[in-house]
Scaffold this motif. Structure first.
Motif, PDB file in Angstrom:
ATOM      1  N   MET A   1       0.754  -1.232  -0.114  1.00  0.00           N
ATOM      2  CA  MET A   1       0.132  -0.213   0.025  1.00  0.00           C
ATOM      3  C   MET A   1       0.824   1.221   0.190  1.00  0.00           C
ATOM      4  N   THR A   2       0.262   2.084  -0.556  1.00  0.00           N
ATOM      5  CA  THR A   2       1.017   3.458  -0.630  1.00  0.00           C
ATOM      6  C   THR A   2       0.213   4.715  -0.225  1.00  0.00           C
ATOM      7  N   THR A   3       0.615   5.772  -0.297  1.00  0.00           N
ATOM      8  CA  THR A   3      -0.133   7.064  -0.036  1.00  0.00           C
ATOM      9  C   THR A   3      -0.242   7.705  -1.097  1.00  0.00           C
ATOM     10  N   LYS A   4      -1.225   8.673  -1.134  1.00  0.00           N
ATOM     11  CA  LYS A   4      -1.627   9.821  -2.320  1.00  0.00           C
ATOM     12  C   LYS A   4      -1.993  10.937  -1.514  1.00  0.00           C
ATOM     13  N   THR A   5      -1.778  12.160  -2.021  1.00  0.00           N
ATOM     14  CA  THR A   5      -2.547  13.400  -1.337  1.00  0.00           C
ATOM     15  C   THR A   5      -3.528  13.880  -2.438  1.00  0.00           C
ATOM     16  N   TYR A   6      -4.732  14.045  -1.992  1.00  0.00           N
ATOM     17  CA  TYR A   6      -5.780  14.716  -2.462  1.00  0.00           C
ATOM     18  C   TYR A   6      -6.421  15.805  -1.837  1.00  0.00           C
ATOM     19  N   ALA A   7      -6.619  16.940  -2.373  1.00  0.00           N
ATOM     20  CA  ALA A   7      -7.212  17.832  -1.661  1.00  0.00           C
ATOM     21  C   ALA A   7      -6.480  18.254  -0.399  1.00  0.00           C
ATOM     22  N   GLY A   8      -5.078  18.252  -0.200  1.00  0.00           N
ATOM     23  CA  GLY A   8      -4.259  18.331   0.746  1.00  0.00           C
ATOM     24  C   GLY A   8      -4.374  17.352   1.987  1.00  0.00           C
ATOM     25  N   THR A   9      -5.009  16.182   1.609  1.00  0.00           N
ATOM     26  CA  THR A   9      -4.998  15.215   2.646  1.00  0.00           C
ATOM     27  C   THR A   9      -4.506  13.952   2.063  1.00  0.00           C
ATOM     28  N   GLU A  10      -3.736  13.409   2.928  1.00  0.00           N
ATOM     29  CA  GLU A  10      -2.832  12.069   2.703  1.00  0.00           C
ATOM     30  C   GLU A  10      -3.892  10.902   2.747  1.00  0.00           C
ATOM     31  N   VAL A  11      -4.071  10.033   1.756  1.00  0.00           N
ATOM     32  CA  VAL A  11      -4.795   8.877   1.974  1.00  0.00           C
ATOM     33  C   VAL A  11      -3.951   7.680   1.605  1.00  0.00           C
ATOM     34  N   THR A  12      -4.591   6.745   2.013  1.00  0.00           N
ATOM     35  CA  THR A  12      -3.967   5.184   1.737  1.00  0.00           C
ATOM     36  C   THR A  12      -4.454   4.631   0.429  1.00  0.00           C
ATOM     37  N   VAL A  13      -3.829   4.205  -0.326  1.00  0.00           N
ATOM     38  CA  VAL A  13      -4.514   3.504  -1.625  1.00  0.00           C
ATOM     39  C   VAL A  13      -3.819   2.371  -1.901  1.00  0.00           C
ATOM     40  N   GLY A  14      -4.208   1.321  -2.318  1.00  0.00           N
ATOM     41  CA  GLY A  14      -3.629   0.102  -2.941  1.00  0.00           C
ATOM     42  C   GLY A  14      -2.777   0.203  -4.086  1.00  0.00           C
ATOM     43  N   ASP A  15      -2.161  -1.096  -4.256  1.00  0.00           N
ATOM     44  CA  ASP A  15      -1.192  -0.673  -5.577  1.00  0.00           C
ATOM     45  C   ASP A  15      -1.827  -0.413  -6.942  1.00  0.00           C
ATOM     46  N   ASP A  16      -3.206  -0.649  -6.746  1.00  0.00           N
ATOM     47  CA  ASP A  16      -3.904  -0.324  -8.251  1.00  0.00           C
ATOM     48  C   ASP A  16      -4.623   1.179  -8.112  1.00  0.00           C
ATOM     49  N   GLY A  17      -4.164   1.807  -6.946  1.00  0.00           N
ATOM     50  CA  GLY A  17      -4.811   3.220  -6.750  1.00  0.00           C
ATOM     51  C   GLY A  17      -5.944   3.536  -6.220  1.00  0.00           C
ATOM     52  N   PHE A  18      -6.668   2.436  -5.775  1.00  0.00           N
ATOM     53  CA  PHE A  18      -8.086   2.534  -5.288  1.00  0.00           C
ATOM     54  C   PHE A  18      -7.926   2.889  -3.698  1.00  0.00           C
ATOM     55  N   PHE A  19      -8.989   3.623  -3.171  1.00  0.00           N
ATOM     56  CA  PHE A  19      -8.659   3.731  -1.650  1.00  0.00           C
ATOM     57  C   PHE A  19      -8.860   2.637  -0.927  1.00  0.00           C
ATOM     58  N   THR A  20      -8.017   2.288   0.044  1.00  0.00           N
ATOM     59  CA  THR A  20      -8.220   1.058   0.888  1.00  0.00           C
ATOM     60  C   THR A  20      -9.077   1.348   2.149  1.00  0.00           C
ATOM     61  N   ASP A  21      -9.449   2.920   2.448  1.00  0.00           N
ATOM     62  CA  ASP A  21     -10.622   3.202   3.328  1.00  0.00           C
ATOM     63  C   ASP A  21     -11.276   4.272   2.876  1.00  0.00           C
ATOM     64  N   GLU A  23     -13.744   5.759   4.092  1.00  0.00           N
ATOM     65  CA  GLU A  23     -13.802   6.899   5.231  1.00  0.00           C
ATOM     66  C   GLU A  23     -13.018   8.238   5.000  1.00  0.00           C
ATOM     67  N   GLN A  24     -11.777   7.936   4.203  1.00  0.00           N
ATOM     68  CA  GLN A  24     -10.827   9.019   3.979  1.00  0.00           C
ATOM     69  C   GLN A  24     -11.296   9.641   2.801  1.00  0.00           C
ATOM     70  N   TRP A  25     -12.259   9.426   2.090  1.00  0.00           N
ATOM     71  CA  TRP A  25     -12.606  10.206   0.749  1.00  0.00           C
ATOM     72  C   TRP A  25     -13.495  11.333   1.193  1.00  0.00           C
ATOM     73  N   ARG A  26     -13.380  12.537   0.436  1.00  0.00           N
ATOM     74  CA  ARG A  26     -14.133  13.777   0.594  1.00  0.00           C
ATOM     75  C   ARG A  26     -14.530  14.091  -1.051  1.00  0.00           C
ATOM     76  N   GLU A  27     -15.703  14.748  -1.128  1.00  0.00           N
ATOM     77  CA  GLU A  27     -16.049  15.118  -2.210  1.00  0.00           C
ATOM     78  C   GLU A  27     -15.018  16.146  -3.126  1.00  0.00           C
ATOM     79  N   GLU A  28     -14.363  16.897  -2.354  1.00  0.00           N
ATOM     80  CA  GLU A  28     -13.204  17.903  -3.147  1.00  0.00           C
ATOM     81  C   GLU A  28     -12.263  17.104  -3.812  1.00  0.00           C
ATOM     82  N   MET A  29     -11.974  15.819  -3.060  1.00  0.00           N
ATOM     83  CA  MET A  29     -10.969  14.832  -3.812  1.00  0.00           C
ATOM     84  C   MET A  29     -11.254  14.305  -5.318  1.00  0.00           C
ATOM     85  N   ALA A  30     -12.533  14.441  -5.510  1.00  0.00           N
ATOM     86  CA  ALA A  30     -13.112  13.660  -6.833  1.00  0.00           C
ATOM     87  C   ALA A  30     -12.436  14.163  -8.111  1.00  0.00           C
TER      88      ALA A  30
END
Length: 105
Positions: A1-21, A23-30
């Motif tokens: 797993m890796t992390t990405k930053t969207y809308a100033g928030t670091e989130v955990t994503v799998g190797d394929d880029g999909f969120f693993t959690d 609950e970390q998603w926010r509309e402004e990230m879309a």
């Protein structure tokens, strides 16, 4: 797993880029996620599908397949491919911040 930053928030994503959690998603990230995937603007129809995907995930533990999206989201299959050209279910799930739907390659 890796992390990405969207809308100033670091989130955990799998190797394929999909969120693993989701609950970390926010509309402004879309929009940032969509732009990474070649979609410059999210219209009301995009949001209809994104909202549907999040609701399906919350209720069933997985995102909808293209077939289910086309039958129950209010957006037909042909339009789904226009909105999300690189694979509607997979791309909509990624933008919606949910794990890759079962059955997607």
């Amino acid at each position: 797993m890796t992390t990405k930053t969207y809308a100033g928030t670091e989130v955990t994503v799998g190797d394929d880029g999909f969120f693993t959690d989701p609950e970390q998603w926010r509309e402004e990230m879309a929009l940032e996620i969509a732009r990474e995937s070649g979609i410059d603007e999210l219209t009301d129809r995009h949001w209809q599908v994104i909202t549907f995907m999040r609701r399906e995930y919350a209720e069933k533990g997985t995102g909808a397949t293209v077939r289910v999206l086309g039958k129950t989201s209010g957006v037909g299959v042909k339009e789904l491919y226009q909105l999300f050209p690189k694979g509607p279910a997979k791309l909509a799930a990624r933008i919606a911040g949910i794990p890759k739907p079962r059955g997607c390659i």
